[in-house]
Design a protein around this motif. Sequence first.
Motif, PDB file in Angstrom:
ATOM      1  N   ALA A  77      -7.250  -8.169 -67.829  1.00 56.62           N
ATOM      2  CA  ALA A  77      -6.364  -8.447 -66.806  1.00 56.62           C
ATOM      3  C   ALA A  77      -7.038  -7.650 -65.429  1.00 56.62           C
ATOM      4  CB  ALA A  77      -5.077  -7.786 -67.504  1.00 56.62           C
ATOM      5  N   HIS A  78      -7.762  -8.209 -65.067  1.00 57.77           N
ATOM      6  CA  HIS A  78      -8.436  -7.622 -63.738  1.00 57.77           C
ATOM      7  C   HIS A  78      -8.775  -8.956 -62.887  1.00 57.77           C
ATOM      8  CE1 HIS A  78     -12.126  -8.911 -66.009  1.00 57.77           C
ATOM      9  NE2 HIS A  78     -12.606  -8.913 -64.760  1.00 57.77           N
ATOM     10  N   PHE A  79      -8.835  -8.263 -61.458  1.00 59.69           N
ATOM     11  CA  PHE A  79      -9.159  -9.273 -60.553  1.00 59.69           C
ATOM     12  C   PHE A  79     -10.838  -9.503 -60.307  1.00 59.69           C
ATOM     13  CE2 PHE A  79      -5.098  -8.628 -58.715  1.00 59.69           C
ATOM     14  CZ  PHE A  79      -4.775  -9.844 -58.194  1.00 59.69           C
ATOM     15  N   SER A  80     -11.217 -10.757 -60.220  1.00 56.77           N
ATOM     16  CA  SER A  80     -12.788 -10.773 -59.714  1.00 56.77           C
ATOM     17  C   SER A  80     -12.764 -10.159 -58.214  1.00 56.77           C
ATOM     18  CB  SER A  80     -13.215 -12.223 -59.878  1.00 56.77           C
ATOM     19  OG  SER A  80     -12.544 -13.087 -59.200  1.00 56.77           O
ATOM     20  N   ALA A  81     -13.634  -9.971 -57.364  1.00 55.16           N
ATOM     21  CA  ALA A  81     -13.840  -9.499 -56.012  1.00 55.16           C
ATOM     22  C   ALA A  81     -13.545 -10.806 -55.367  1.00 55.16           C
ATOM     23  CB  ALA A  81     -15.078  -9.139 -55.618  1.00 55.16           C
ATOM     24  N   SER A  82     -13.884 -11.906 -55.883  1.00 56.52           N
ATOM     25  CA  SER A  82     -13.413 -13.257 -54.918  1.00 56.52           C
ATOM     26  C   SER A  82     -12.240 -13.701 -55.166  1.00 56.52           C
ATOM     27  CB  SER A  82     -14.523 -14.295 -55.561  1.00 56.52           C
ATOM     28  OG  SER A  82     -14.216 -14.608 -56.781  1.00 56.52           O
ATOM     29  N   ALA A  83     -11.547 -13.492 -56.107  1.00 53.99           N
ATOM     30  CA  ALA A  83     -10.090 -14.014 -56.296  1.00 53.99           C
ATOM     31  C   ALA A  83      -9.395 -12.850 -55.377  1.00 53.99           C
ATOM     32  CB  ALA A  83      -9.589 -13.781 -57.843  1.00 53.99           C
ATOM     33  N   ARG A  84      -9.451 -11.634 -55.450  1.00 54.54           N
ATOM     34  CA  ARG A  84      -8.755 -10.797 -54.664  1.00 54.54           C
ATOM     35  C   ARG A  84      -9.149 -10.989 -53.163  1.00 54.54           C
ATOM     36  NH1 ARG A  84      -8.227  -5.872 -51.835  1.00 54.54           N
ATOM     37  NH2 ARG A  84      -6.530  -4.722 -52.849  1.00 54.54           N
ATOM     38  N   SER A  85     -10.418 -11.466 -52.616  1.00 58.00           N
ATOM     39  CA  SER A  85     -10.637 -11.731 -51.343  1.00 58.00           C
ATOM     40  C   SER A  85      -9.860 -13.112 -50.972  1.00 58.00           C
ATOM     41  CB  SER A  85     -11.990 -11.957 -51.029  1.00 58.00           C
ATOM     42  OG  SER A  85     -12.573 -12.522 -49.893  1.00 58.00           O
ATOM     43  N   HIS A  86      -9.675 -13.969 -51.821  1.00 60.82           N
ATOM     44  CA  HIS A  86      -9.095 -15.156 -51.384  1.00 60.82           C
ATOM     45  C   HIS A  86      -7.498 -15.026 -51.473  1.00 60.82           C
ATOM     46  CE1 HIS A  86      -7.638 -19.558 -51.882  1.00 60.82           C
ATOM     47  NE2 HIS A  86      -6.922 -18.903 -52.651  1.00 60.82           N
ATOM     48  N   LEU A  87      -6.781 -14.207 -52.180  1.00 56.92           N
ATOM     49  CA  LEU A  87      -5.334 -13.780 -51.895  1.00 56.92           C
ATOM     50  C   LEU A  87      -5.103 -13.190 -50.813  1.00 56.92           C
ATOM     51  CD1 LEU A  87      -4.762 -13.124 -55.715  1.00 56.92           C
ATOM     52  CD2 LEU A  87      -3.824 -14.966 -54.413  1.00 56.92           C
ATOM     53  N   ILE A  88      -5.823 -12.391 -50.341  1.00 58.16           N
ATOM     54  CA  ILE A  88      -5.825 -11.335 -49.205  1.00 58.16           C
ATOM     55  C   ILE A  88      -6.042 -12.531 -47.972  1.00 58.16           C
ATOM     56  CG2 ILE A  88      -6.986  -9.725 -47.576  1.00 58.16           C
ATOM     57  CD1 ILE A  88      -7.097  -7.988 -50.364  1.00 58.16           C
ATOM     58  N   ARG A  89      -6.948 -13.304 -48.118  1.00 59.45           N
ATOM     59  CA  ARG A  89      -7.105 -14.153 -46.722  1.00 59.45           C
ATOM     60  C   ARG A  89      -5.800 -15.076 -46.914  1.00 59.45           C
ATOM     61  NH1 ARG A  89     -12.395 -15.557 -47.815  1.00 59.45           N
ATOM     62  NH2 ARG A  89     -11.893 -16.996 -49.397  1.00 59.45           N
ATOM     63  N   GLU A  90      -5.207 -15.496 -48.040  1.00 57.85           N
ATOM     64  CA  GLU A  90      -4.030 -16.220 -48.005  1.00 57.85           C
ATOM     65  C   GLU A  90      -2.836 -15.355 -47.460  1.00 57.85           C
ATOM     66  OE1 GLU A  90      -2.673 -18.035 -51.582  1.00 57.85           O
ATOM     67  OE2 GLU A  90      -4.270 -19.284 -51.729  1.00 57.85           O
ATOM     68  N   LEU A  91      -2.934 -14.030 -47.553  1.00 61.24           N
ATOM     69  CA  LEU A  91      -1.800 -13.208 -46.988  1.00 61.24           C
ATOM     70  C   LEU A  91      -2.044 -13.164 -45.514  1.00 61.24           C
ATOM     71  CD1 LEU A  91      -1.887 -10.094 -49.195  1.00 61.24           C
ATOM     72  CD2 LEU A  91       0.111 -11.772 -49.075  1.00 61.24           C
ATOM     73  N   GLN A  92      -3.286 -13.429 -45.057  1.00 61.26           N
ATOM     74  CA  GLN A  92      -3.599 -13.222 -43.776  1.00 61.26           C
ATOM     75  C   GLN A  92      -3.086 -14.508 -42.946  1.00 61.26           C
ATOM     76  OE1 GLN A  92      -7.659 -12.345 -43.986  1.00 61.26           O
ATOM     77  NE2 GLN A  92      -7.725 -10.615 -42.818  1.00 61.26           N
ATOM     78  N   VAL A  93      -3.354 -15.826 -43.629  1.00 59.63           N
ATOM     79  CA  VAL A  93      -2.750 -16.870 -43.194  1.00 59.63           C
ATOM     80  C   VAL A  93      -1.276 -17.028 -42.939  1.00 59.63           C
ATOM     81  CG1 VAL A  93      -2.644 -19.455 -43.707  1.00 59.63           C
ATOM     82  CG2 VAL A  93      -4.893 -18.351 -43.919  1.00 59.63           C
TER      83      VAL A  93
END
Length: 134
Positions: A77-93
């Motif tokens: 139950a952890h995030f990869s750095a790329s998954a977290r980055s993708h989700l934050i980019r979606e928050l920015q969009v």
Amino acid sequence: MKYLLLMVTSIALLSCSNVRFDSNMGPFVRAEISSSLVEQYTMQEIRHYQGDFISSVHSEVCLRNTAGDGESITRPAHFSASARSHLIRELQVNTQLQGGNSLVVHSCNVRANAECYQIQECNGSAYWVEQGKS
């Protein structure tokens, strides 16, 4: 003959006026441009710049159970750095679509439900800040 050629050419050009060429790059490029217009702040910074709250924003991805017999798959139950980055980019969009130019990320979590063995999600707040970081 000249008029016939002119008429055929005109009809051909007019019939193509509503033709739109599209590729799967469109959403990616739009998302990259939208996310680049949104600055990420901490809560202290947003207070300092006196940001105006617009709305809450949320992004998530569901990782489905791929076992065919209905058994659950155990995953860390952890995030990869790329998954977290993708989700934050979606928050920015999402922030940009709401009319904001600033984002405060509150949390990124991992949870599960009956359909997803892992749901990765991030939550934040969209703001409008008159001036960017100094």
